[in-house]
Design an enzyme around this catalytic site. Sequence first.
Site, short mmCIF file in Angstrom:
data_model
loop_
_atom_site.label_atom_id
_atom_site.label_comp_id
_atom_site.label_asym_id
_atom_site.label_seq_id
_atom_site.Cartn_x
_atom_site.Cartn_y
_atom_site.Cartn_z
N ARG A 84 0.82 -1.21 0.00
CA ARG A 84 0.00 0.00 0.00
C ARG A 84 0.86 1.27 0.00
NH1 ARG A 84 -3.56 2.51 4.47
NH2 ARG A 84 -5.22 3.57 3.29
N HIS A 103 0.30 4.49 -2.45
CA HIS A 103 0.07 5.86 -1.95
C HIS A 103 1.22 6.80 -2.30
CE1 HIS A 103 -3.40 5.12 1.10
NE2 HIS A 103 -3.55 4.41 0.02
N ASN A 125 -3.81 8.62 4.64
CA ASN A 125 -2.56 8.12 5.22
C ASN A 125 -2.54 8.16 6.74
OD1 ASN A 125 -1.51 7.76 2.65
ND2 ASN A 125 -0.49 9.76 2.59
N HIS A 136 -6.40 -5.88 -2.17
CA HIS A 136 -7.20 -6.05 -0.95
C HIS A 136 -7.44 -7.53 -0.62
CE1 HIS A 136 -8.81 -1.63 -1.07
NE2 HIS A 136 -7.51 -1.71 -0.93
#
Length: 321
Positions: free
Chosen positions: A65, A69, A97, A196
Amino acid sequence: MASYSSSFIRTITICVFVVLVVGMASAQLSSTYYNSSCPNALSTIKSAVNSAVANERRMGASLLRLHFHDCFVNGCDASILLDDTANFTGEKTAKPNNGSVRGFDVIDTIKSKVESICPGVVSCADIVAVAARDSVAALGGPSWTVQLGRRDSTTANLSTANSDIPAPTLNLSGLISAFSNKGLTAKEMVALSGSHTIGQARCTNFRARIYNETNINTSFASSLKSNCPSNGSDNNLSPLDAISPTSFDNAYYKDLVSKKGLLHSDQQLYNGGSTDSQVTTYSRSSSSFLTDFANAMVKMGNLSPLTGTNGQIRTNCRKTN
Ligand code: HEM
Ligand SMILES: *[C@@H]1O[C@H](CO)[C@@H](O)[C@H](O)[C@H]1NC(C)=O
Ligand SMILES: *[C@@H]1O[C@H](CO)[C@@H](O)[C@H](O)[C@H]1NC(C)=O
Ligand SMILES: *[C@@H]1O[C@H](CO)[C@@H](O)[C@H](O)[C@H]1NC(C)=O
Ligand SMILES: *[C@@H]1O[C@H](CO)[C@@H](O)[C@H](O)[C@H]1NC(C)=O
Ligand SMILES: *[C@@H]1O[C@H](CO)[C@@H](O)[C@H](O)[C@H]1NC(C)=O
Ligand SMILES: *[C@@H]1O[C@H](CO)[C@@H](O)[C@H](O)[C@H]1NC(C)=O
Ligand SMILES: *[C@@H]1O[C@H](CO)[C@@H](O)[C@H](O)[C@H]1NC(C)=O
Ligand SMILES: *[C@@H]1O[C@H](CO)[C@@H](O)[C@H](O)[C@H]1NC(C)=O
């Protein structure tokens, strides 16, 4: 007049040349980038990721992740790693975040190992990209060749982190736009969402779904409520994929087909819209998911890298040199 126009033409020619050279340099990532300057960089990163994941399986999800990001905010430039200071606000407190992204200590550990073998050579942005790949592989997923040579930013952008990282409240068209804004197709968005299949989400991000939505399996929703009360306990965690939360497989898509997506945004991919058939395909074919996922990760990892003389190779990933 004649001399004016010939110097003008000369200036234009030089400008065009400079633009072409800079343009080529900025497109130039290579899988063998560190072969001579740091031949053990990749093996060093991989063993550090393997031990971090062996210590805590979720860390593989967190490192994956972190790369996402990073890349969605001005490209894959390690901007997310910069700490806030008295006179600098980075991306760590952006809504997607804050209290949520993890793995900074693992990146620091990897960076110091790599600095000790090849000082000032390997960027933080490349470490994040390679760590994401090695994390997926460590959890049983596919591997891929990471293009290398990204440099690190000297800036970060909180407002872009808030606007460009997709929120779990988005509907299907919002999700498609968020990825299309980065040059990624709807199919790639569906494949990348398969991330996910590992990791956890906080109650605050799925409360409205389990209490208020109707496109959810009732017993699945009920089972989540004890750990996610209608009030409070915002940071309580539940797995994004209840079937196999620490295995990188296609179970996420099986969840969606049975209306057991945890986030609102997850279930949007299978809710009677244009991406249903892709979800069905991935739920039935692990190999098509794993192949498409790996290819989409390479594409995401190539978003707007800093190359050539742009940016820097940070010594400490948390601050500029
Ligand atoms: C499609 C749009 C996406 C949305 C709306 C979204 C949203 C979220 C949210 C809300 C969480 C839980 C955060 C928390 O509660 O603290 C999460 C976790 C996670 N996301 Fe996404 N995400 C998306 C796409 C992606 C992509 C493209 C990747 C990777 C390529 C990714 C990888 C992950 C991982 C691995 C976790 C678990 C992290 C952990 O356990 O530390 N997500 N995501
Ligand atoms: C670069 O290094 C990798 C890993 O050590 C090796 O597999 C590859 O053949 C090398 N490529 C070149 C062009 O030297
Ligand atoms: C910013 O803050 C750091 C300490 O956090 C200080 O060393 C630096 O001089 C400051 N820079 C400016 C431009 O104020
Ligand atoms: C970030 O989270 C902390 C606690 O987790 C909270 O105190 C702080 O207000 C949050 N910051 C922002 C900008 O939302
Ligand atoms: C962040 O990006 C926005 C939108 O592109 C821009 O307006 C703003 O000036 C940037 N902020 C910083 C601190 O670079
Ligand atoms: C999706 O969300 C956007 C923004 O919130 C909204 O304008 C749009 O109507 C929604 N689309 C659908 C199909 O619900
Ligand atoms: C569910 O929806 C109602 C009506 O829109 C709203 O008042 C309530 O806060 C929502 N509950 C949750 C947990 O989101
Ligand atoms: C919901 O999930 C439960 C448990 O997996 C299952 O037994 C049930 O058949 C599902 N309900 C529906 C309507 O599919
Ligand atoms: C949530 O908690 C507040 C007080 O903390 C209370 O007044 C309210 O009734 C609670 N709401 C629900 C839906 O339980």
